[in-house]
Scaffold this active site. Structure first.
Site, short mmCIF file in Angstrom:
data_model
loop_
_atom_site.label_atom_id
_atom_site.label_comp_id
_atom_site.label_asym_id
_atom_site.label_seq_id
_atom_site.Cartn_x
_atom_site.Cartn_y
_atom_site.Cartn_z
N LYS A 89 0.87 -1.18 0.00
CA LYS A 89 0.00 0.00 0.00
C LYS A 89 0.90 1.23 0.00
O LYS A 89 1.51 1.59 1.01
CB LYS A 89 -0.91 -0.01 1.22
CG LYS A 89 -1.91 1.14 1.21
CD LYS A 89 -3.04 0.82 2.16
CE LYS A 89 -3.98 1.97 2.46
NZ LYS A 89 -3.87 3.20 1.79
N ASP A 142 2.22 4.91 -0.08
CA ASP A 142 1.72 6.09 0.60
C ASP A 142 1.90 7.32 -0.29
O ASP A 142 2.86 8.08 -0.15
CB ASP A 142 2.46 6.27 1.93
CG ASP A 142 1.69 7.15 2.88
OD1 ASP A 142 0.55 7.54 2.53
OD2 ASP A 142 2.21 7.47 3.95
N TYR A 167 -1.82 0.16 -10.66
CA TYR A 167 -2.31 -1.12 -10.14
C TYR A 167 -3.70 -1.47 -10.64
O TYR A 167 -4.34 -2.37 -10.12
CB TYR A 167 -2.27 -1.14 -8.61
CG TYR A 167 -2.77 0.12 -7.93
CD1 TYR A 167 -4.08 0.52 -8.02
CD2 TYR A 167 -1.89 0.90 -7.17
CE1 TYR A 167 -4.53 1.66 -7.39
CE2 TYR A 167 -2.33 2.04 -6.52
CZ TYR A 167 -3.66 2.42 -6.63
OH TYR A 167 -4.09 3.55 -6.01
N LYS A 191 -3.59 -2.03 7.45
CA LYS A 191 -2.70 -0.92 7.79
C LYS A 191 -1.70 -1.35 8.85
O LYS A 191 -2.07 -1.97 9.85
CB LYS A 191 -3.53 0.25 8.35
CG LYS A 191 -4.54 0.79 7.36
CD LYS A 191 -3.96 1.90 6.54
CE LYS A 191 -4.13 3.20 7.29
NZ LYS A 191 -3.86 4.36 6.43
N CYS A 233 22.59 33.86 17.51
CA CYS A 233 22.84 32.45 17.20
C CYS A 233 23.23 31.71 18.48
O CYS A 233 24.15 32.14 19.18
CB CYS A 233 23.94 32.34 16.15
SG CYS A 233 24.49 30.65 15.90
N CYS A 243 27.21 30.71 18.03
CA CYS A 243 28.33 31.66 17.96
C CYS A 243 27.98 33.02 18.54
O CYS A 243 28.84 33.87 18.69
CB CYS A 243 28.81 31.80 16.53
SG CYS A 243 27.61 32.65 15.48
N CYS A 259 21.63 32.42 10.83
CA CYS A 259 22.76 33.04 11.51
C CYS A 259 23.61 33.71 10.42
O CYS A 259 23.91 33.10 9.40
CB CYS A 259 23.56 31.97 12.24
SG CYS A 259 25.21 32.51 12.69
N CYS A 313 30.48 30.68 11.58
CA CYS A 313 29.80 30.05 12.73
C CYS A 313 30.20 28.57 12.80
O CYS A 313 30.07 27.84 11.82
CB CYS A 313 28.29 30.18 12.58
SG CYS A 313 27.37 29.27 13.81
S1 IVH Z 1 -6.45 -0.25 -4.97
C1 IVH Z 1 -10.82 0.23 -5.68
N1 IVH Z 1 -3.88 -0.70 -4.56
O1 IVH Z 1 -4.82 3.52 -0.91
C2 IVH Z 1 -9.38 0.04 -5.51
N2 IVH Z 1 -4.84 1.28 -3.68
O2 IVH Z 1 -6.74 3.74 1.29
C3 IVH Z 1 -8.75 1.17 -4.84
N3 IVH Z 1 -3.27 2.72 -2.50
O3 IVH Z 1 -7.27 5.30 -2.65
C4 IVH Z 1 -7.34 1.25 -4.82
N4 IVH Z 1 -1.49 1.46 -2.80
O4 IVH Z 1 -4.78 5.72 -3.26
C5 IVH Z 1 -4.92 0.13 -4.35
N5 IVH Z 1 -1.62 -1.21 -4.27
C6 IVH Z 1 -2.66 -0.39 -4.08
C7 IVH Z 1 -2.53 0.83 -3.38
C8 IVH Z 1 -3.65 1.65 -3.19
C9 IVH Z 1 -1.95 2.59 -2.29
C10 IVH Z 1 -4.08 3.87 -2.04
C11 IVH Z 1 -5.07 4.37 -3.04
C12 IVH Z 1 -6.42 4.25 -2.36
C13 IVH Z 1 -6.01 4.26 -0.92
C14 IVH Z 1 -7.07 3.64 -0.06
#
Ligand code: IVH
Length: 698
Positions: free
Chosen positions: A144, A146, A259, A347, A439, A442, A457, A462
């Site tokens: 997942k 970020d 993806y 998560k 500072c 210094c 500074c 320094c």
């Molecule tokens: S699938 C309907 N795959 O996580 C399918 N999402 O918390 C929706 N995200 O909105 C998304 N990595 O922005 C999918 N490998 C992954 C992901 C991913 C990050 C994000 C995505 C989604 C959010 C949901």
């Protein structure tokens, strides 16, 4: 790394046919030739962009790529009528938008339900199996990422639109920013489109991310420019993608993993794993770590594996995503109001904790910037004891409303300095932090330049600045002097042994042995490291000098363009802006740096010490290793990996990441990886450092 197209005025797309301007017998024939050359160049460039940005496995040297790009730029400048929006030169085109237009998604962009425990996940699996009426369901697990979700639309193989998720129904049109992401294909060849049956229109969805490295670079630039830093790569990516000026976005080095593939008007059938494979084959960047999980236990193993490995990734993940592999089931399972029932996020526990702010003090950085830092009551955050967190700047302190004595929520992500997320309990007698007027190191004046967030500074000498600049100089990406850490730098400066970076090269064994916690052996190791750093190439020397706005990449581009430090130092602003990616702001900073007498003195001392002031010619066409492919594995006794690579390339050879039948030599050092085994299996010649030196005739 290779350079993006020039950021100057690029020819705009013009649909007029070439024959309209260039009609007539021979003219037409010439035009045909040019058209052909342009088409071939574009194909070649697209191929190499894919190798470099998507596969991470370039086949040609950066300079060769640059040449192709230059030639195409040249031809397009001469023949603006032949410029098309999908040309690789057009990644950064157009002028800043005044605001981002809103666009409705063709189908809702959904979010995911979150789970936080194995029990939650078992519930999800049970629901899926019940709804599907099966005993067992195969899943695909993915990281997942970020970042932020993005939808890309292709029409007749051409990228026509990039839209943010927005509220899921309506997002913002960020097409020109998406076009700056090198791993996103602007156009797909017919062969690639054929993989999904040549649809007139299709959509891919994925995540736009910023690597930790690009994030650090962005923040370093922002700090140097007196702009507020981004708190994390995600915010940085989000802030960048919504930028109105695509030229700024291009500097930010965003990336995108896809993806999801949706071919409009086509019923889903088959497997999600197959969609991911197809997306890869089409040339999209798919995160390579996805895995089929036939049994529930496989999901648990995957979750565990990545929880321990997540810090080794160059980008941040906040969990994993689990999807039903059979896409026919997707339709059967359907969706809830906001999320599909065929996928779920697991998560990872947030690396957060609450603790008390014992003090807030100003820390002086390399450029003299005073950064407020919170001293915390030490607390365990996901296995690491945290006792400091950065507060970035006064604006951030104000935004958080944090005072000394407050209880705050802090967060740790990757290897970056922990952050304060919010105040959870205000202290009754909380004491506000005031930026000192002098500072703290210094005692000289502190100034805030007009329009800047940062306080600095003013003292060029320094000691805090000196210490930070020494750490920068010795850093892994600069002169790479292993072992020269904070404690040592403190002593060297405080004892008056080092007044500038060049003094490092004068240190003696005797001097070093005097220092605290410095045995005979560590003194020798450090001296060896310092000696070894003299071999670091010009690009790193330029970077290590710490010129404002000159990061790693600019250092490389300047080294390529000027070939020597002296030429760079003598360049006029006009000559400086001729180098790739150097604008007036950077040119001015470079000139200012070399004008300063003290800097010139240090440079002379560095020259005497024997640092590389000229660029070793990269990739000779007639070198001893021309046409030979190398793979490096393990640690060599005296050369660093970069130095070895540089030497191979200087002799015409090529270094690639993995062993294949095409590999000619594997250079192996201590603790080699699996590459050595593979080389043995394939019967490839294996040499050590001495063997390599022999090959190049040293
Ligand atoms: S699938 C309907 N795959 O996580 C399918 N999402 O918390 C929706 N995200 O909105 C998304 N990595 O922005 C999918 N490998 C992954 C992901 C991913 C990050 C994000 C995505 C989604 C959010 C949901």
């Amino acid at each position: 790394m290779y350079a993006p197209p020039s950021q100057g005025q690029l020819p705009r797309y013009n649909r007029r046919s070439i024959f309209a301007v260039n009609a007539g017998g021979t003219g037409e024939a010439v035009a045909k030739d040019i058209e052909k050359e342009i088409a071939e160049l574009r194909d070649k460039i697209r191929y190499h962009e894919h190798r470099y940005y998507v596969l991470d496995d370039p086949e040609i040297a950066d300079v060769e790529f640059d040449k192709l790009m230059q030639r195409l730029n040249e031809l397009e400048l001469q023949h603006p009528d032949l410029v098309t929006p999908d040309s690789p030169t057009q990644r950064v085109g157009g002028s800043p938008a005044s605001e981002l237009p809103k666009v409705r998604h063709s189908t809702r962009m959904m979010s995911l339900d979150n789970t936080y425990s194995v029990d939650d996940l078992r519930d999800f699996d049970r629901r899926v199996r019940e709804l599907a009426g099966r005993d067992q369901v195969e899943y695909v697990a993915e990281l997942k990422l970020d970042g932020l979700s993005m939808s890309l639309t292709y029409e007749h193989g051409e990228l026509t639109r990039g839209v943010t998720r927005g509220d899921g129904e309506v997002g913002e049109d960020v097409t020109s920013n998406i076009r700056t992401i090198r791993s996103v294909p602007l156009r797909l060849e017919a062969k690639k489109l054929a993989l999904i049956g040549h649809p007139a229109r299709f959509e891919v969805r994925g995540e736009v991310i910023m690597s930790r490295k690009a994030f650090e670079q962005t923040n370093a630039q922002r700090e140097a420019a007196g702009e507020p830093k981004f708190a994390n790569p995600r915010n940085s990516a989000a802030g960048s993608i919504r930028q109105l000026d695509p030229r700024i976005v291009a500097e930010r080095k965003l990336d995108m993993f896809v993806y999801y593939l949706q071919v409009h008007g086509v019923e889903l059938k088959g497997e999600h794993a197959h969609a991911l494979e197809t997306l890869s084959q089409m040339g999209f960047k798919v995160n390579p770590h996805w895995k089929r999980c036939p049994a529930f236990g496989d999901l648990l193993a995957y979750i565990q594996e990545w929880e321990s490995k997540r810090d080794s990734l160059d980008y941040e993940i906040d969990g994993i995503v689990i999807k039903v592999n059979d896409t026919r089931l997707w339709q059967e399972l359907g969706t809830t109001a906001k999320a599909p029932r065929w996928a779920v996020a697991y998560k990872y526990p947030a690396r957060q904790a609450t603790t008390r702010v014992n003090d807030i003090r100003a820390q002086v950085g390399r450029t003299g910037t005073l950064t407020p830092v919170a001293d915390l009551e030490p607390v365990d955050v996901g296995g690491v004891t945290v006792s400091h967190a950065t507060l970035h700047n006064m604006d951030e302190i104000e935004r958080l409303g944090v005072k000394i004595g407050d209880t705050v929520l802090i967060q740790r992500a990757g290897e970056v300095i922990p952050q304060v997320v919010k105040v959870v309990k205000q202290a009754e007698d909380g004491c506000a932090f005031v930026m000192p007027k002098k500072c703290p190191v210094c005692g000289e004046d502190v100034h805030r330049a007009e329009g800047e967030v940062a306080y600095r500074c003013v003292n060029t000498a320094c000691p805090a600045k000196l210490k930070e600049s020494l750490l920068y100089f010795a850093g892994r990406r600069a002169m790479n002097i292993d072992g020269l850490g904070e404690a040592l730098v403190d002593q060297l400066v405080d004892k008056g042994m080092v007044h500038d970076a060049a003094d490092l090269y004068k240190l003696t064994h005797e001097q070093l042995s005097e220092l605290e916690r410095m045995g005979d052996k560590s003194a020798q190791n450090l001296l060896d490291e310092i000696g070894r750093s003299k071999k670091e190439p010009l690009a790193r020397v330029i970077f290590a000098l710490g010129i404002r706005f000159v990061g790693e990449r600019t250092g490389q581009l300047l080294a390529n363009h000027f070939g020597s430090l002296d030429k760079l130092a003598q360049a006029t602003p006009e000559q400086l802006v001729e180098a790739e990616e150097v604008g007036p702001r950077v040119a001015e900073a470079i000139q200012e740096f070399f004008e300063e007498k003290r800097n010139r003195e240090v440079i002379e001392k560095l020259r005497e010490a024997g640092l590389q002031f000229t660029q070793v010619q990269t990739r000779k066409a007639d070198g001893k290793l021309t046409g030979k492919q190398f793979v490096l594995t393990g640690t060599l006794p005296t050369y660093s990996r970069d130095q070895a690579k540089e030497m191979i390339e200087a002799n015409g050879g090529r270094v690639v990441g993995s062993v294949s039948k095409k590999t000619d030599y594997v250079v192996a050092g201590a603790d080699p990886g699996s590459k050595l085994d593979k080389a043995r299996t394939l019967g490839i010649t294996i040499v050590d450092e001495a063997g390599l030196l022999k090959l190049v005739g040293k």
